[in-house]
Design an enzyme around this catalytic site. Sequence first.
Site, PDB file in Angstrom:
ATOM      1  N   GLY A  36       0.813  -1.213   0.000  1.00 46.14           N
ATOM      2  CA  GLY A  36       0.000   0.000   0.000  1.00 46.14           C
ATOM      3  C   GLY A  36       0.843   1.259   0.000  1.00 46.14           C
ATOM      4  O   GLY A  36       2.022   1.230  -0.311  1.00 46.14           O
ATOM      5  N   HIS A  42       4.573   1.995  -8.132  1.00 41.94           N
ATOM      6  CA  HIS A  42       3.653   0.857  -8.138  1.00 41.94           C
ATOM      7  C   HIS A  42       2.824   0.839  -9.425  1.00 41.94           C
ATOM      8  O   HIS A  42       2.575  -0.210 -10.003  1.00 41.94           O
ATOM      9  CB  HIS A  42       2.691   0.946  -6.944  1.00 41.94           C
ATOM     10  CG  HIS A  42       3.349   0.785  -5.612  1.00 41.94           C
ATOM     11  ND1 HIS A  42       3.520   1.827  -4.737  1.00 41.94           N
ATOM     12  CD2 HIS A  42       3.884  -0.298  -5.003  1.00 41.94           C
ATOM     13  CE1 HIS A  42       4.115   1.391  -3.636  1.00 41.94           C
ATOM     14  NE2 HIS A  42       4.360   0.113  -3.775  1.00 41.94           N
ATOM     15  N   GLN A 154      12.485  -2.976  -9.380  1.00 45.18           N
ATOM     16  CA  GLN A 154      13.952  -3.084  -9.401  1.00 45.18           C
ATOM     17  C   GLN A 154      14.607  -2.362  -8.212  1.00 45.18           C
ATOM     18  O   GLN A 154      15.699  -2.717  -7.793  1.00 45.18           O
ATOM     19  CB  GLN A 154      14.424  -2.476 -10.726  1.00 45.18           C
ATOM     20  CG  GLN A 154      15.858  -2.015 -10.804  1.00 45.18           C
ATOM     21  CD  GLN A 154      16.788  -3.117 -11.277  1.00 45.18           C
ATOM     22  OE1 GLN A 154      16.361  -4.013 -11.987  1.00 45.18           O
ATOM     23  NE2 GLN A 154      18.034  -3.039 -10.897  1.00 45.18           N
TER      24      GLN A 154
END
Length: 297
Positions: A36, A42, A154
């Site tokens: 979250g 994201h 990454q």
Amino acid sequence: MEAPAIVTFTTIADQRAWSRAQRQAGKRIGFVPTMGALHQGHLSLVAKARAASDVVVASIFVNPTQFDNPEDFAKYPVTLDADLQMLREAGVAAVFLPTKEELYPDGYCTFVELVGPLTDKLCAAARPGHFRGVATVVTKLFNIVTPDVAVFGQKDLQQVLIINRLARDLDLPVEIQVGATVREVDGLAMSSRNRRLTTAARAKALDVPRGLELANRAYLKGESNSLKLTEIVYNELLIHDGVEVDYCDVVSLKGFAEKDTADDSCVLAVAAFVDGIRLIDHIPLGGPGIPEVVVDE
Ligand code: PAF
């Protein structure tokens, strides 16, 4: 245009039933696990998952077993409404939102633990038990969501390598994809923790990418002594009060070994506490340097 509907599940049974129905309908499931407090980083993983699948599931679960520090766990930002809105707009079809009790009921006592070079340095050494918690929850989430493809960032380099290894070692039928680090325009790698930085702390945090960039430039000019390269980062960061370097190391991606002499197989990785907030970042040595992907929020 109105964003398409999104469904949320809090129980394992409901998430499984949804995933089963997708599979029966011939759909390829993409998965983005998160804790979250979502940001553009994201969303770039969601975009990658969408490109590789027919339907995307995200999970939001602040996993207690991966926190070595209870205070860090307690302060982890929670922004559920905004997260769901962002996921809906990004085209996610379903969000798995389990409770702690759902994933770790009373009597829970099974953990997934990797051994060897991936788990004896950097974040593994600095945060004992962290990757055991990550490996455990990711294995559980894979078993519940049953994705065909899962995408990880990454920026959490060691985590990505560990999850890749885990999927291979346990013959998990999931393809692991990696999304590039997304940075803010000034170079700071996006992280859910950034929102806890005050303006003053954020200014200090910029020396993380700056130090890495300077070290990479020195490497490109011929400096291959790892100690000297890490000193560049230390010097950049330690000029500030309230900044503590947790680790700064040159590690080869071949065998994940620490190297006294850096070469092009190496990354320079750093973790630092900036006014008590832990940030991590790394740079591949010999590469084009920072920024890799920049987003203006
Ligand atoms: O990278 C994260 O946010 C977490 O470590 C993950 C992969 C969602 C597991 O809790």
